[in-house]
Design an enzyme around this catalytic site. Structure first.
Site, short mmCIF file in Angstrom:
data_model
loop_
_atom_site.label_atom_id
_atom_site.label_comp_id
_atom_site.label_asym_id
_atom_site.label_seq_id
_atom_site.Cartn_x
_atom_site.Cartn_y
_atom_site.Cartn_z
N CYS A 1 0.86 -1.14 -0.10
CA CYS A 1 0.20 0.03 -0.06
C CYS A 1 0.92 1.15 0.01
CB CYS A 1 -1.07 -0.01 1.23
SG CYS A 1 -0.18 -0.40 2.77
N HIS B 1 -2.72 6.42 4.38
CA HIS B 1 -1.37 6.48 4.99
C HIS B 1 -0.77 8.00 4.45
CE1 HIS B 1 -2.00 2.56 6.01
NE2 HIS B 1 -1.37 1.85 5.11
#
Length: 336
Positions: A125, A239
């Site tokens: 990710c 994130h």
């Protein structure tokens, strides 16, 4: 296409189902697979109510496309058999990412690597969020060095990590008790943890090295100098990444903004006079990676740049990228 989501009850599996519906992927039949304890559970989906099936290779052999949201060990055990049966597999785990004969794909960056492959790896990710911004900057200015510090949400540890953050935050605020840790190495509520995945012999964690290894493979830059520090923070999803680059050719903040403004998969959010910059709050649920706080780096002079990125880990960092890969399959021939 006859599509199966394997690992459909997890955080990424659920997002895969929603993304397939939202992007109107050509599903003629959707099947959801999970472990035996979830079998029979009926889930509402954009394609109607669907009962979860217990996974077996025999049950999944008639799929055209399998989207795997499972562990690396599970993927290693079952993905090759599915491919041998004629199923195209897009795997979200780390099992095959560094295999030479398995393409590791972020469509905006290296969609051409897909070719005729029947097994395709979805990147980590953090890497996926990073490279959509790095690639256009490399094309414009060249990259010599990349230093990344990540600020990774609980969603990176799956549904269990998100549940633990919520539960332990409530324990502190409502019950007045100290937070506990089961999923994470330490309590995450009201804390940051500079430790994601296992430590390696070089003292970096495996999460940090994934960013190095995968970025090099996706961008076709095997010698690119990259250093990463990965930190878990108490946000639910998205994130953040603080990125410093040294470029081969001179770069300015304004030139970099213009490059990122035009870049596929990137949303420029960079107006500090109005307090506009990337944040988990604004990037949650968004397909594009937010890029901002773009400024000249004084260490590298006119060859250096600092910027900040935020990307939804469950979307561009996982489910969305997997579906975008599937949209590039030769059987669909969907234009970029």
């Amino acid at each position: 296409m006859r599509v199966g989501v394997i690992g459909a009850t997890g955080a990424v599996g659920r997002e895969l189902v929603e993304v397939l519906g939202r992007r109107r992927f050509p599903v003629t039949k959707l099947r959801l697979f999970a472990s035996g304890r979830s079998a029979g559970t009926v889930l509402p989906t954009p394609f109607g109510d669907i009962a979860i099936e217990e996974f077996s290779q025999a049950a999944a052999r008639d799929l055209d496309l399998a989207l795997l949201a499972v562990s690396g060990d599970f993927a290693k055990a079952h993905a090759p058999g599915l491919v041998a049966a004629g199923v195209t597999v897009v795997d979200n785990s780390s099992a095959f990412r560094l295999d030479e004969d398995v393409p590791l794909v972020v469509p905006e960056v290296n969609g051409q690597a897909l070719g005729e492959a029947r097994l395709i790896a979805n990147p980590n990710c953090t890497t996926a969020i990073l490279v959509v911004a790095l690639a256009p900057l490399h094309a414009a200015f060249g990259l010599k060095r990349v230093i990344v510090s990540t600020y990774q949400a609980a969603s990176g540890a799956g549904a269990e990590g998100m549940a633990e953050l919520e539960r332990e935050t409530r324990r502190v605020l409502v019950e007045g008790q100290p937070a506990r840790a089961e999923v994470f190495a330490h309590p995450l509520a009201f804390n940051v943890i500079p430790h994601i995945d296992s430590f390696q012999p070089n003292a970096y964690t495996r999460e940090e090295m994934k960013v190095v290894w995968e970025t090099r493979k996706i961008m076709g830059l095997p010698e690119l100098l990259i250093s990463c520090t990965a930190i878990r923070i108490p946000t639910m999803r998205v994130h953040g990444e603080s990125v410093t680059i040294e470029t081969e050719r001179p770069v300015t903040a304004d030139a970099a903004r213009e490059v990122l403004r035009r870049a596929a998969g990137v949303k420029l959010v960079d107006d500090v006079a109005k307090n506009l910059y990337p944040m988990p709050l604004t990037a949650t649920g968004q397909d594009d990676v937010e890029a901002g706080r773009i400024r000249a780096n004084p260490v590298f002079g006119d060859h250096g740049l600092d910027l900040f990125l935020c990307g939804d880990q469950l979307l561009k960092g996982a489910a969305l990228n997997a579906v975008q890969i599937a949209e590039r399959l030769p059987a669909l021939a969907v234009p970029a």
